[in-house]
Design an enzyme around this catalytic site. Structure first.
Site, PDB file in Angstrom:
ATOM      1  N   HIS A 228      12.368   2.278  -6.609  1.00 44.72           N
ATOM      2  CA  HIS A 228      11.967   3.206  -7.663  1.00 44.72           C
ATOM      3  C   HIS A 228      12.012   4.660  -7.193  1.00 44.72           C
ATOM      4  O   HIS A 228      12.412   5.556  -7.939  1.00 44.72           O
ATOM      5  CB  HIS A 228      10.565   2.853  -8.173  1.00 44.72           C
ATOM      6  CG  HIS A 228       9.466   3.210  -7.232  1.00 44.72           C
ATOM      7  ND1 HIS A 228       9.026   2.363  -6.227  1.00 44.72           N
ATOM      8  CD2 HIS A 228       8.709   4.337  -7.102  1.00 44.72           C
ATOM      9  CE1 HIS A 228       8.060   2.952  -5.547  1.00 44.72           C
ATOM     10  NE2 HIS A 228       7.858   4.146  -6.047  1.00 44.72           N
TER      11      HIS A 228
ATOM     12  N   LEU B 192       0.844  -1.191   0.000  1.00 44.66           N
ATOM     13  CA  LEU B 192       0.000   0.000   0.000  1.00 44.66           C
ATOM     14  C   LEU B 192       0.878   1.240   0.000  1.00 44.66           C
ATOM     15  O   LEU B 192       1.645   1.471   0.931  1.00 44.66           O
ATOM     16  CB  LEU B 192      -0.941   0.016   1.204  1.00 44.66           C
ATOM     17  CG  LEU B 192      -2.224  -0.828   1.084  1.00 44.66           C
ATOM     18  CD1 LEU B 192      -1.920  -2.316   0.970  1.00 44.66           C
ATOM     19  CD2 LEU B 192      -3.136  -0.561   2.279  1.00 44.66           C
ATOM     20  N   ASP B 193       0.757   2.027  -1.052  1.00 44.76           N
ATOM     21  CA  ASP B 193       1.610   3.193  -1.249  1.00 44.76           C
ATOM     22  C   ASP B 193       1.260   4.320  -0.275  1.00 44.76           C
ATOM     23  O   ASP B 193       0.080   4.650  -0.072  1.00 44.76           O
ATOM     24  CB  ASP B 193       1.442   3.694  -2.689  1.00 44.76           C
ATOM     25  CG  ASP B 193       2.220   4.950  -2.966  1.00 44.76           C
ATOM     26  OD1 ASP B 193       3.461   4.899  -2.946  1.00 44.76           O
ATOM     27  OD2 ASP B 193       1.585   6.005  -3.198  1.00 44.76           O
TER      28      ASP B 193
ATOM     29  N   GLU C  26       3.921   1.349   2.987  1.00 43.83           N
ATOM     30  CA  GLU C  26       4.884   2.436   2.935  1.00 43.83           C
ATOM     31  C   GLU C  26       4.323   3.516   3.847  1.00 43.83           C
ATOM     32  O   GLU C  26       3.205   3.995   3.632  1.00 43.83           O
ATOM     33  CB  GLU C  26       5.064   2.990   1.527  1.00 43.83           C
ATOM     34  CG  GLU C  26       6.078   4.139   1.497  1.00 43.83           C
ATOM     35  CD  GLU C  26       6.012   4.966   0.236  1.00 43.83           C
ATOM     36  OE1 GLU C  26       7.031   5.609  -0.072  1.00 43.83           O
ATOM     37  OE2 GLU C  26       4.972   5.003  -0.434  1.00 43.83           O
TER      38      GLU C  26
ATOM     39  N   HIS D 113       0.673   7.206   4.872  1.00 39.80           N
ATOM     40  CA  HIS D 113       0.652   8.424   5.677  1.00 39.80           C
ATOM     41  C   HIS D 113      -0.192   9.516   5.031  1.00 39.80           C
ATOM     42  O   HIS D 113      -0.526  10.505   5.680  1.00 39.80           O
ATOM     43  CB  HIS D 113       2.088   8.930   5.909  1.00 39.80           C
ATOM     44  CG  HIS D 113       2.892   9.034   4.656  1.00 39.80           C
ATOM     45  ND1 HIS D 113       3.695   8.002   4.203  1.00 39.80           N
ATOM     46  CD2 HIS D 113       3.007  10.032   3.743  1.00 39.80           C
ATOM     47  CE1 HIS D 113       4.276   8.368   3.069  1.00 39.80           C
ATOM     48  NE2 HIS D 113       3.877   9.594   2.776  1.00 39.80           N
TER      49      HIS D 113
ATOM     50  N   GLY E   7      14.463   7.172  -8.887  1.00 42.46           N
ATOM     51  CA  GLY E   7      13.690   8.010  -9.798  1.00 42.46           C
ATOM     52  C   GLY E   7      13.399   9.396  -9.296  1.00 42.46           C
ATOM     53  O   GLY E   7      13.115  10.304 -10.094  1.00 42.46           O
TER      54      GLY E   7
ATOM     55  N   ASP F 197      14.367   4.243   6.754  1.00 43.70           N
ATOM     56  CA  ASP F 197      15.473   4.648   7.626  1.00 43.70           C
ATOM     57  C   ASP F 197      16.780   3.934   7.274  1.00 43.70           C
ATOM     58  O   ASP F 197      17.842   4.540   7.247  1.00 43.70           O
ATOM     59  CB  ASP F 197      15.123   4.361   9.089  1.00 43.70           C
ATOM     60  CG  ASP F 197      14.217   5.428   9.695  1.00 43.70           C
ATOM     61  OD1 ASP F 197      13.828   6.361   8.972  1.00 43.70           O
ATOM     62  OD2 ASP F 197      13.891   5.317  10.892  1.00 43.70           O
TER      63      ASP F 197
END
Length: 610
Positions: free
Chosen positions: A399, A265-266, A302, A269, A403, A329
């Site tokens: 990525h 899951l991107d 994430e 936050h 990127g 981290d």
């Protein structure tokens, strides 16, 4: 074997040969179904309670193309479309999931402790840039020692090329990669070889082009929460139930209908929800309650907040909700140590990086309720006590970290090879599950640039915005210098990011490949059998000088895994390896140097024994 996930929306093939169409459009007075190439007159959907519209008809069948017409005006694709062969503005296609005959009925996945992950972008992974061409590299990945591939998002995005985080139709695999059948065949082929397949999904925003939800379901969004992409998704306001169900069913759809082994899951936050249960909790509970006993499914986060609570385990050391989190981290500490870069968020790791590396290795996060200078003293993170090493995914490249650089340089372009090898010798043999980014294992020299395929004003805005992001960096203060930053919309930018597979045969790249293969085999042979024996592993570390580190992990079988590392460009005396059997030693750390108690520059020694 047939697999189908039934959903309360979208087009669903029924056993009697009809197709049910259902759309949530609370702002619409009227919704009609427009079939392409058949009946010319729109078919009205019946209004139901709660803003729903529904139609069951025999005039549609599998492969039928359709749109929804809103209030006799705009025609829009189905937000739950299973396939969009003509891109995000074109018609949706009725897909019968049972048309694919699965043959992996005995596949139950793999235990998370076995995970060695390979992140890839389907379009840039091979010259063909498709699900089908990706299948051709599966045997290579197995031989490398990979046990899981992670696909960057494949949900339908505008244009022919995109990182995937601008998706707007989250149930439809992007047609530039192939169709639903092709993706299912890729997953099945991976399972045939013992590979798990994970999928990156985006539940925090929709892309800037091709999202029509605001026109007929503005309740999908809220101005009470703001994200980097605009208004937040309405997970907690009035009429949020259909919104929550939309994303929960998306997760279940990929796991059940496509038989993915897990989801990443991107940027959670950026998912805001003030209600209880939080959408992330409800989603995980729905997944855990629907997975068949004995099947291994993994949910990954994430989360820049370093929240440990979603990673908590049961008394049997099983994830209550989420399996693991990307550990930024450990990346940041190693990046500072190997490159010397200290700009931006790397400032949080510039004062005592070797100590923070030790904390990451034995306890997951460097920030566990500590003040972040980069965030103006904001407290970041939660204590990780009681969590196993498997809760933290480690990496030196991904990525984002490649990127998001102006020129998309890989780590080998900005750090000396010995430093990169030392960092990877630490990550690949430490207890936490490691992740590689495609091509790093053979020392790919091609960049991974930010690319997309927008048009007109949006394309110009994205190109300008991308270049202006770097205006505060000394190297790009001058507008003329910023013009060197590749245009994200250029075909050449995408082409430059494709992996150069012909380079693998060259000696220097074979050398990198053999290095990664050796470490992954050692991991499989010596570490994996010990990682499932207990939950929290007893561990500690000690810093030696400015760049020296030792660490120990004691497993329930009474064996001790020990690390001695010198992450500097000078020999470090007083760093003799523990008196255990050497599992791995850098080429520089020969027997004479170890006997003398001096650890050479950029060298790593791993030992294992009772």
């Amino acid at each position: 074997m047939k697999r189908r996930h039934s959903m309360p929306f979208g087009a669903e093939c029924r056993d009697d040969g009809s197709v049910r169409f259902r759309l949530w459009a609370p702002a619409a007075r009227k919704v009609s179904l427009c079939l392409t190439g058949g009946r010319s007159s729109p078919l009205p959907l019946e209004r139901r309670d709660g803003g729903w519209f529904e139609l069951v008809t025999n005039q549609a069948q599998p492969e039928s193309q359709y749109r929804f017409q809103i209030d006799d005006a705009a025609q829009v694709p189905d937000p739950a479309s299973r396939f969009q062969p003509q891109d995000v503005h074109g018609p949706s296609v009725v897909v019968d999931p049972e048309a694919f005959d699965w043959r992996d009925h005995s596949w139950r996945g793999r235990r998370w402790e076995e995970a060695a992950i390979y992140e890839l972008h389907v379009g840039a992974f091979t010259a063909g840039g498709s699900f089908s061409s990706a299948r051709e590299r599966l045997d290579y990945l197995v031989d490398l020692g990979i046990t899981a591939i992670e696909l960057m998002p494949v949900a339908d995005f505008p244009g022919k090329r995109n990182w995937g985080y601008d998706g707007v139709l989250p149930f439809a695999p992007d047609s530039s990669y192939g169709g639903p059948h092709d993706l299912k065949f890729l997953i099945q082929s991976a399972h045939d070889r013992g590979l798990m397949v994970l999928l990156d999904v985006v539940y925090n925003h929709f892309g800037p082009e091709g999202n029509y939800l605001g026109a007929y379901a503005p309740q999908f969004f809220t101005d009470r929460h703001r994200t980097p992409w605009g208004n937040g998704i309405n997970f907690d306001g009035t009429e949020s139930r259909p919104v929550r169900d939309f994303f929960i069913h998306n997760a279940l759809y990929w796991l059940h209908e496509y038989h993915f082994d897990g989801l990443r899951l991107d940027a959670v936050h950026a998912i805001f929800d003030d209600s209880r249960p939080h959408i992330l909790t409800e989603l995980a509970d729905a997944v855990r309650s629907t997975i068949a006993p004995g099947r291994h499914v993994h949910l990954i986060l994430e989360n820049e907040r370093n929240q440990a609570s979603p990673l908590q385990r049961t008394a049997q050391c099983q994830p209550r909700t989420y399996t693991a989190q990307w550990d930024d981290d450990i990346h940041h500490t190693l990046h500072v140590l190997t490159t010397g870069e200290r700009d931006g968020y790397y400032a949080d790791y510039s004062e005592r990086p070797i100590e923070q590396l030790g904390r990451c290795l034995v306890a997951g996060f460097a920030y566990q309720g500590d003040a972040s200078p980069y965030r103006n003293g904001e407290i970041r993170g939660e204590p990780t006590a009681g969590l196993p090493p498997s809760a933290f995914i480690t990496f030196l490249q991904n990525h984002d970290q490649i990127g998001n650089r102006a020129l998309g340089e890989r780590i080998a372009k900005i750090a000396v090879p010995r430093a990169v090898r030392a960092a990877m010798a630490i990550l690949l043999l430490a207890p936490s599950p490691p992740m590689l980014f495609m091509g790093e294992e053979f020392g790919a020299e091609t960049p991974f640039l930010f690319f997309c395929d927008f048009t007109r004003d949006l394309a110009a805005a994205v190109t300008g915005g991308r270049r202006n992001e770097f205006a505060h960096f000394a190297a790009f203060n001058d507008p003329a210098a910023r013009e060197r930053i590749p245009d994200p919309n250029s075909v050449g930018t995408f082409a430059a990011s494709r992996l150069p597979w012909d380079a693998v045969a060259q000696p220097q790249h074979q050398d990198w490949l053999n290095f990664y293969r050796q470490l992954l085999k050692l991991r499989c042979r010596h570490l994996v059998p010990r990682l499932s024996a207990g939950c929290a592993v007893e561990a500690d570390f000690e810093v030696h000088g400015v760049r020296g580190l030792t660490a120990r992990w004691r497993f329930p079988d009474r064996t001790t895994l020990a690390l001695a590392a010198n992450l500097s460009d000078r020999p470090l005396p007083g760093m003799a390896a523990p008196a255990l059997q050497i599992m791995y030693a850098s080429e520089e750390a020969n027997s004479e140097s170890l006997k003398s108690g001096t650890l050479p520059a950029w060298s790593v020694v791993w030992t294992l024994g009772s």
